[in-house]
Design an enzyme around this catalytic site. Structure first.
Site, PDB file in Angstrom:
ATOM      1  N   ASN A 179       0.870  -1.184   0.000  1.00 16.73           N
ATOM      2  CA  ASN A 179       0.000   0.000   0.000  1.00 16.73           C
ATOM      3  C   ASN A 179       0.904   1.230   0.000  1.00 16.73           C
ATOM      4  OD1 ASN A 179      -1.816   2.027   0.506  1.00 16.73           O
ATOM      5  ND2 ASN A 179      -2.402   1.307   2.552  1.00 16.73           N
ATOM      6  N   GLU A 239      -5.253  -5.091  10.666  1.00 17.46           N
ATOM      7  CA  GLU A 239      -4.232  -4.054  10.827  1.00 17.46           C
ATOM      8  C   GLU A 239      -4.489  -3.277  12.113  1.00 17.46           C
ATOM      9  OE1 GLU A 239      -2.376  -2.903   6.848  1.00 17.46           O
ATOM     10  OE2 GLU A 239      -4.166  -1.686   7.064  1.00 17.46           O
ATOM     11  N   GLU A 270      -6.886   4.531   7.896  1.00 24.63           N
ATOM     12  CA  GLU A 270      -6.633   5.946   7.582  1.00 24.63           C
ATOM     13  C   GLU A 270      -7.842   6.580   6.909  1.00 24.63           C
ATOM     14  OE1 GLU A 270      -2.864   5.456   5.589  1.00 24.63           O
ATOM     15  OE2 GLU A 270      -1.961   4.877   7.497  1.00 24.63           O
TER      16      GLU A 270
HETATM   17  P1  PGA Z   1       2.782   0.198   7.671  1.00 18.16           P
HETATM   18  O1  PGA Z   1       1.315   0.386   7.048  1.00 18.16           O
HETATM   19  O2  PGA Z   1       3.343  -1.085   7.100  1.00 18.16           O
HETATM   20  O3  PGA Z   1       3.556   1.409   7.250  1.00 18.16           O
HETATM   21  O4  PGA Z   1       2.627   0.109   9.157  1.00 18.16           O
HETATM   22  C1  PGA Z   1       0.457  -0.698   6.837  1.00 18.16           C
HETATM   23  C2  PGA Z   1      -0.826  -0.210   6.227  1.00 18.16           C
HETATM   24  O5  PGA Z   1      -1.305   0.870   6.595  1.00 18.16           O
HETATM   25  O6  PGA Z   1      -1.422  -0.877   5.361  1.00 18.16           O
END
Ligand code: PGA
Length: 251
Positions: A8, A165, A95
């Protein structure tokens, strides 16, 4: 069941940088991979990236709208993505839930719209630090999933991959331990068994996301209910992302 490693890229990289990264990733992947590798670049680059992706790499959108076409300035529909040969979409990333007001209802509507357009969905769930410290993390994740998958048939679950997550692990460098990840993934699989059936739950890939990097990917992917990862920061460096794909290949 194939593992999945999805990168991502969030809101990072200008076009020429994104193309460079894509080429580096692509040239580092063997043709005989048993892991599905997906990248989710920023929306303006989706079509270009899809044209470049080739056989070993798939492209995902980081989101889509819940609506069909019409007077929705700035939005893009799942049918538009499908018409550009984009096969995957991330839905319900924390997010977007936190920063753009995506409610559980909106997540469900987007998931239905995406599946109706024939897209595969990476459905994100996960609790905040506050929720985890209060001990309500299992209830929280169950509530997110039961909302998002409300009314969905067993057959339609073929198009859904779940990504757990924990928000406290995203971009913080603080990864969930492999035990914490396995515990939640096993909980999700049991919940899927009760909600759908055993075959559906066993076939559903459950990815871990949150500060997954080359140094911890192997241990995370070794867990029986962890079927790969959704990778943020570490997907922005080809070498790190490829090392994570290599870890997924081992399990
Ligand atoms: P990160 O993000 O690996 O930078 O912690 C994961 C995500 O938000 O999918």
């Amino acid at each position: 069941m194939k593992n999945i490693v999805a990168g991502n890229w969030k809101s990072n990289k200008l076009l020429h940088e994104a193309m460079e990264l894509m080429n580096e990733v692509k040239s580092g992947l063997s043709d005989t991979l048993s892991t599905e590798v997906i990248i989710a670049p920023p929306a303006p680059y989706l079509s270009v990236m899809t044209g470049q992706a080739g056989e070993t790499l798939q492209v995902a959108s980081q989101q889509c709208s819940a609506t069909g076409s019409g007077a929705f300035t700035g939005e893009f529909t799942s049918a538009m993505l499908a018409s550009c040969n984009i096969n995957w979409v991330i839905i319900g990333h924390s997010e977007r839930r936190q920063g753009y007001g995506e409610t559980n209802d909106a997540v469900r509507d987007k998931l239905y719209a995406a599946l109706d357009s024939g897209l595969h969905v990476l459905l994100c769930c996960g609790e905040s630090l506050e929720v985890r410290e209060s001990g309500a993390h299992f209830d929280w994740v169950q509530n997110q999933l039961s909302h998002a998958l409300e009314g969905l048939s067993n057959e339609a679950m073929d198009g859904v991959v779940v990504a757990y997550e924990p928000i406290w692990a995203i971009g913080t460098g603080k990864t969930a331990s492999s035990q914490q990840a396995q515990e939640m993934h096993a909980f999700i699989r049991t919940w899927l068994t009760n909600r759908f059936d055993q075959a559906t739950a066993q076939a559903c890939r459950i990815l871990y996301g949150g500060s997954c990097k080359p140094s911890n990917a192997d241990e995370l992917f070794a867990q029986p209910d962890v079927n790969g990862g959704l990778i943020g920061g570490a997907s922005l460096k080809a070498a790190d992302f490829l090392a994570i794909v290599a870890a997924a290949e081992k399990h």
